[in-house]
Enzyme design. Sequence first.
Site, mmCIF file in Angstrom:
data_model
loop_
_atom_site.group_PDB
_atom_site.id
_atom_site.type_symbol
_atom_site.label_atom_id
_atom_site.label_comp_id
_atom_site.label_asym_id
_atom_site.label_seq_id
_atom_site.Cartn_x
_atom_site.Cartn_y
_atom_site.Cartn_z
ATOM 1 N N GLY A 14 1.399 34.200 39.366
ATOM 2 C CA GLY A 14 2.747 34.637 39.689
ATOM 3 C C GLY A 14 3.411 33.758 40.727
ATOM 4 N N GLY A 55 4.356 16.856 50.123
ATOM 5 C CA GLY A 55 3.089 16.154 50.307
ATOM 6 C C GLY A 55 1.867 16.932 49.892
ATOM 7 N N VAL A 62 1.261 27.142 32.548
ATOM 8 C CA VAL A 62 2.200 28.175 32.111
ATOM 9 C C VAL A 62 1.467 29.166 31.210
ATOM 10 C CG1 VAL A 62 4.341 28.638 30.873
ATOM 11 C CG2 VAL A 62 4.120 26.566 32.259
ATOM 12 N N SER A 143 0.489 46.874 46.870
ATOM 13 C CA SER A 143 1.806 47.375 47.242
ATOM 14 C C SER A 143 1.636 48.663 48.019
ATOM 15 C CB SER A 143 2.657 47.644 45.991
ATOM 16 O OG SER A 143 3.902 48.213 46.343
ATOM 17 N N TYR A 157 3.885 51.606 37.634
ATOM 18 C CA TYR A 157 3.612 50.577 38.640
ATOM 19 C C TYR A 157 2.752 51.153 39.764
ATOM 20 C CZ TYR A 157 4.555 47.193 42.377
ATOM 21 O OH TYR A 157 4.429 46.280 43.400
ATOM 22 N N ALA A 158 3.112 52.358 40.232
ATOM 23 C CA ALA A 158 2.357 53.003 41.302
ATOM 24 C C ALA A 158 0.907 53.215 40.895
ATOM 25 C CB ALA A 158 3.009 54.338 41.670
ATOM 26 N N LYS A 161 -1.009 49.899 41.006
ATOM 27 C CA LYS A 161 -1.322 49.393 42.346
ATOM 28 C C LYS A 161 -2.343 50.274 43.062
ATOM 29 C CE LYS A 161 1.126 45.661 42.332
ATOM 30 N NZ LYS A 161 0.491 44.331 42.373
ATOM 31 N N ILE A 190 10.311 43.729 50.473
ATOM 32 C CA ILE A 190 10.367 42.283 50.664
ATOM 33 C C ILE A 190 11.596 41.744 49.925
ATOM 34 C CG2 ILE A 190 9.116 40.109 50.427
ATOM 35 C CD1 ILE A 190 7.741 42.211 52.238
ATOM 36 N N THR A 238 -7.227 46.446 52.686
ATOM 37 C CA THR A 238 -5.859 46.053 52.373
ATOM 38 C C THR A 238 -5.039 46.085 53.650
ATOM 39 O OG1 THR A 238 -5.218 48.313 51.792
ATOM 40 C CG2 THR A 238 -5.938 46.871 49.995
#
Length: 254
Positions: A14, A55, A62, A143, A157-158, A161, A190, A238
């Site tokens: 990601g 540098g 991909v 998260s 999603y919850a 995670k 974020i 975490t």
Amino acid sequence: MILDLTGRVALVTGSGQGIGRAIAQLFAARGAKVLLATRSEASGAETLELIRAAGGSAELQVLDLGTRAAANQAVAAALRAFGGLDLLIHNAAVFPMQPLAQLSDDILETTLAVNLKSCFWLTQAALPALCRAEHPRIVITSSVTGPRTAIPGLAHYAASKAGVNGFIRAAALELAAQRITVNGVEPGLIATQAMANLGDSPALAGSIPLKRLGTPQDIAHAMLFLASEQAGYITGQTLVVDGGALLPENAQLV
């Protein structure tokens, strides 16, 4: 304290934008050779150019981390490009907003595959190389949503995670005998392109004790510490990076 990754190989999933790009840039700036694994060739190429212009050393692969084959491909690309793997950084995630009542099988499966199942697939593929590394690390972007908080429309999603945090603890225990540490970072709010789905940024920032949204660099620096030699006695943990958002009992106290 200067956290140095010179000579170490990092696979960052990601890494085409947002938090993943910040992680890849910071790791490269600290001396790591970085394999960028992302589904967008255009954004991945942009990250690659930014690192090389500064540098740093990086290569691009991909792929879409929704299958075991793609996870195997990501690890193989790192080994092919740099001859080894020291740091497995799983940051890729999807979080399409979808009310629970309308949640489709496709969205549920994609979310679980990319966010949670890939933790298993990537770790299994990377284990032989990590066992040969001097300071092997697995660090995963989790998260606060799921393990600690909830947002309507993100039950899938919850759940993914919360599962990630369970994976971190169990994998840390199981892989300790191989000297592999497994940790995670739990970002709060974020400032990324994806966060635009959650609403007005100034209003969100006002609910945070530090009165600002986090930056991708805030997460990258937490990742850097957990990936460093200095974090060698930390595993199964975490780290919440949220500007203190979880501290007040309710938003009116901020």
